[in-house]
Design a protein around this motif. Structure first.
Motif, PDB file in Angstrom:
ATOM      1  N   SER A 161       0.810  -1.220   0.000  1.00 55.13           N
ATOM      2  CA  SER A 161       0.000   0.000   0.000  1.00 55.13           C
ATOM      3  C   SER A 161       0.840   1.266   0.000  1.00 55.13           C
ATOM      4  N   LEU A 162       2.105   1.173   0.412  1.00 50.83           N
ATOM      5  CA  LEU A 162       2.958   2.360   0.424  1.00 50.83           C
ATOM      6  C   LEU A 162       4.121   2.131  -0.532  1.00 50.83           C
ATOM      7  N   THR A 163       4.583   3.215  -1.151  1.00 47.44           N
ATOM      8  CA  THR A 163       5.521   3.056  -2.275  1.00 47.44           C
ATOM      9  C   THR A 163       6.973   2.975  -1.787  1.00 47.44           C
ATOM     10  N   VAL A 164       7.251   1.938  -1.014  1.00 48.28           N
ATOM     11  CA  VAL A 164       8.593   1.790  -0.435  1.00 48.28           C
ATOM     12  C   VAL A 164       9.423   0.774  -1.230  1.00 48.28           C
ATOM     13  N   ASN A 165      10.706   0.668  -0.853  1.00 46.67           N
ATOM     14  CA  ASN A 165      11.627  -0.235  -1.541  1.00 46.67           C
ATOM     15  C   ASN A 165      11.455  -1.663  -1.013  1.00 46.67           C
ATOM     16  N   PRO A 166      11.044  -2.622  -1.871  1.00 37.63           N
ATOM     17  CA  PRO A 166      10.805  -3.988  -1.384  1.00 37.63           C
ATOM     18  C   PRO A 166      12.089  -4.688  -0.937  1.00 37.63           C
ATOM     19  N   LEU A 203      13.946   4.863  -3.916  1.00 36.52           N
ATOM     20  CA  LEU A 203      15.041   4.003  -4.402  1.00 36.52           C
ATOM     21  C   LEU A 203      16.028   3.644  -3.282  1.00 36.52           C
ATOM     22  N   HIS A 204      16.271   4.579  -2.367  1.00 39.24           N
ATOM     23  CA  HIS A 204      17.283   4.338  -1.339  1.00 39.24           C
ATOM     24  C   HIS A 204      16.744   3.588  -0.122  1.00 39.24           C
ATOM     25  N   GLY A 205      15.443   3.367  -0.068  1.00 34.66           N
ATOM     26  CA  GLY A 205      14.867   2.508   0.979  1.00 34.66           C
ATOM     27  C   GLY A 205      14.965   3.062   2.388  1.00 34.66           C
ATOM     28  N   LEU A 206      14.866   4.392   2.539  1.00 38.23           N
ATOM     29  CA  LEU A 206      14.972   4.972   3.886  1.00 38.23           C
ATOM     30  C   LEU A 206      13.695   5.705   4.318  1.00 38.23           C
ATOM     31  N   GLU A 220      21.274   0.134  -8.005  1.00 37.41           N
ATOM     32  CA  GLU A 220      21.127  -0.653  -9.231  1.00 37.41           C
ATOM     33  C   GLU A 220      20.324  -1.929  -8.990  1.00 37.41           C
ATOM     34  N   ALA A 221      20.543  -2.553  -7.822  1.00 34.20           N
ATOM     35  CA  ALA A 221      19.783  -3.769  -7.501  1.00 34.20           C
ATOM     36  C   ALA A 221      18.292  -3.436  -7.401  1.00 34.20           C
ATOM     37  N   THR A 222      18.002  -2.303  -6.786  1.00 31.71           N
ATOM     38  CA  THR A 222      16.602  -1.881  -6.643  1.00 31.71           C
ATOM     39  C   THR A 222      15.997  -1.579  -8.008  1.00 31.71           C
ATOM     40  N   PHE A 223      16.768  -0.850  -8.818  1.00 33.72           N
ATOM     41  CA  PHE A 223      16.269  -0.502 -10.152  1.00 33.72           C
ATOM     42  C   PHE A 223      16.019  -1.765 -10.977  1.00 33.72           C
ATOM     43  N   ALA A 224      16.956  -2.718 -10.908  1.00 35.43           N
ATOM     44  CA  ALA A 224      16.822  -3.958 -11.691  1.00 35.43           C
ATOM     45  C   ALA A 224      15.607  -4.755 -11.214  1.00 35.43           C
ATOM     46  N   HIS A 225      15.400  -4.804  -9.900  1.00 38.31           N
ATOM     47  CA  HIS A 225      14.245  -5.523  -9.367  1.00 38.31           C
ATOM     48  C   HIS A 225      12.948  -4.910  -9.913  1.00 38.31           C
TER      49      HIS A 225
END
Ligand SMILES: Cc1ncc(COP(=O)(O)O)c(C=O)c1O
Length: 361
Positions: free
Chosen positions: A32-37, A220-223, A269-274
């Motif tokens: 529901s929230l747009t966070v980094n998985p 993208l930075h997951g914070l 990059e890992a986040t972007f690729a995912h």
């Protein structure tokens, strides 16, 4: 006795409606929230833990190390950067600094809700320009601007639509707005939008004296939980935001973690690729179920649920909740038949598609 009442406008702020009940202990798949998985990166975590013994201290009010780390990463002038407690705080600060009662602030129809809250809190008047097929219509925005327009907010890409406009249209908007209007480019999802015709706004900031770009460490930075956002703009605008903000608005551990995160290109990059792998997968699977998916350049999709009198959005939400899955209803954005679904981990994405399949097929 006269009753105590807040300033006009405060009562018009719509309360934040979380998808999840506050004290619910269930282990949800929360999309529901747009966070980094993938969560935060290792470098940010290490820096955060390292700072644990220092939390009795106030943070650096000048945000020096963090501003310089951001400047190095994006090739900017650190003197033109300021940081805030999430980009939400930045949106509030810039609104307070530049608009007040009697002033108008321009937004777009399905634009990020944080703008409305900040405008109302400042006592200014929001003016909403229509979009076209859930995409910002620059001409409609230009038409609504006038001598009272102090600010113009553009979320590019936008939440919850997931759509963006090319940089040539942003340039046209800037050129056609009055010079006394500050154009605020909210580029929260810029890191996900690697398109040739897109720009986060850096170049336009550098070539104008009335454009501010706002970015965040939440996506993208997951914070997201640490609350760090930043802005890049002309010296006078940055100074006005600095005069408005509290000196210690970004915590000591948050500054340290963000400084580490902005240098962690491996995690980026890992986040972007995912996201690049799972966004199209999710879109395709939902389309197979008859759901209309709007083209997204973000880490979420906006899904229009097929209209059938026996099956409303609430029935879909209830079914997903029974399967332990949360997504975001978007009726507060004027999109009552849609859901915003964040790209999750592989198991979460598959669980969502399976649960939707049960109710839609
Ligand atoms: C477009 C946009 N801007 C700003 C924000 C605020 O982000 P934060 O305050 O976590 O930096 C969000 C969060 O969802 C967003 O979608």
């Amino acid at each position: 006795m006269e009753l105590l009442s807040p300033r006009p406008g405060i009562g018009q702020i719509k309360p934040y409606r979380p998808a999840r009940p506050p004290e619910d202990g269930a282990a949800w798949v929360d999309l529901s929230l747009t966070v980094n998985p993938l969560g935060p990166g290792k470098k940010a975590l290490t820096a955060y833990r390292h700072m644990a013994a220092q939390i009795h201290r106030y943070p650096d009010w000048s945000q020096d190390r963090l501003r310089h780390a951001i400047a190095r990463r994006y090739d900017l002038d650190a003197g033109h950067i300021t940081c805030a407690n999430g980009s939400d705080e930045m949106i509030h600060l810039v609104t307070q600094a530049f608009a007040g009662p009697g002033d108008e602030v321009l937004c777009h129809e399905h634009g990020y809700r944080g703008f409305m809250k900040a405008i109302r809190a400042a006592g200014a008047t929001p003016v909403i320009a229509a979009e076209r097929d859930l995409v910002v219509d620059v001409e409609a925005m230009i038409d609504r601007a006038n001598e009272k327009t102090k600010l113009c907010f553009l979320a590019n890409p936008n939440n919850p639509t997931g759509t963006y406009i090319p940089s040539e249209l942003v340039l046209r908007l800037r050129a056609s707005l009055p010079s006394h209007t500050l154009l605020v480019l909210d580029s929260a999802y810029a890191d996900y939008c690697r398109r040739d015709n897109y720009s986060d706004g850096t170049a336009i900031v550098e070539n104008s004296d009335n454009v501010l770009m706002v970015r965040t460490f939440s996506k993208l930075h997951g914070l997201a939980g640490l609350r760090v956002g930043w802005a890049y703009g002309p010296a006078g605008v940055i100074e006005a935001v600095n005069q408005t903000r509290g000196p210690f608005n970004v915590g000591i551990a948050a500054q340290a973690a963000a400084e580490a995160a902005v240098g962690d290109t491996e995690h980026e990059e890992a986040t972007f690729a995912h996201n690049s792998a799972w966004l199209p997968w999710l879109s395709h699977e939902l389309e197979q179920l008859g759901v209309r998916v709007y083209p997204s350049v973000c880490n979420f999709i906006l899904a229009r649920i097929p209209t059938d009198p026996s099956l409303g959005v609430q029935a879909v939400l209830d079914h997903l909740a029974r399967r332990g899955i949360l997504v975001k209803p978007t009726q507060d954005y004027g999109l009552a038949d849609c859901l915003r679904i964040t790209v999750g981990r592989e198991d979460e994405n598959r669980a969502l598609v399976a649960a939707l399949g049960e109710i839609l097929s």
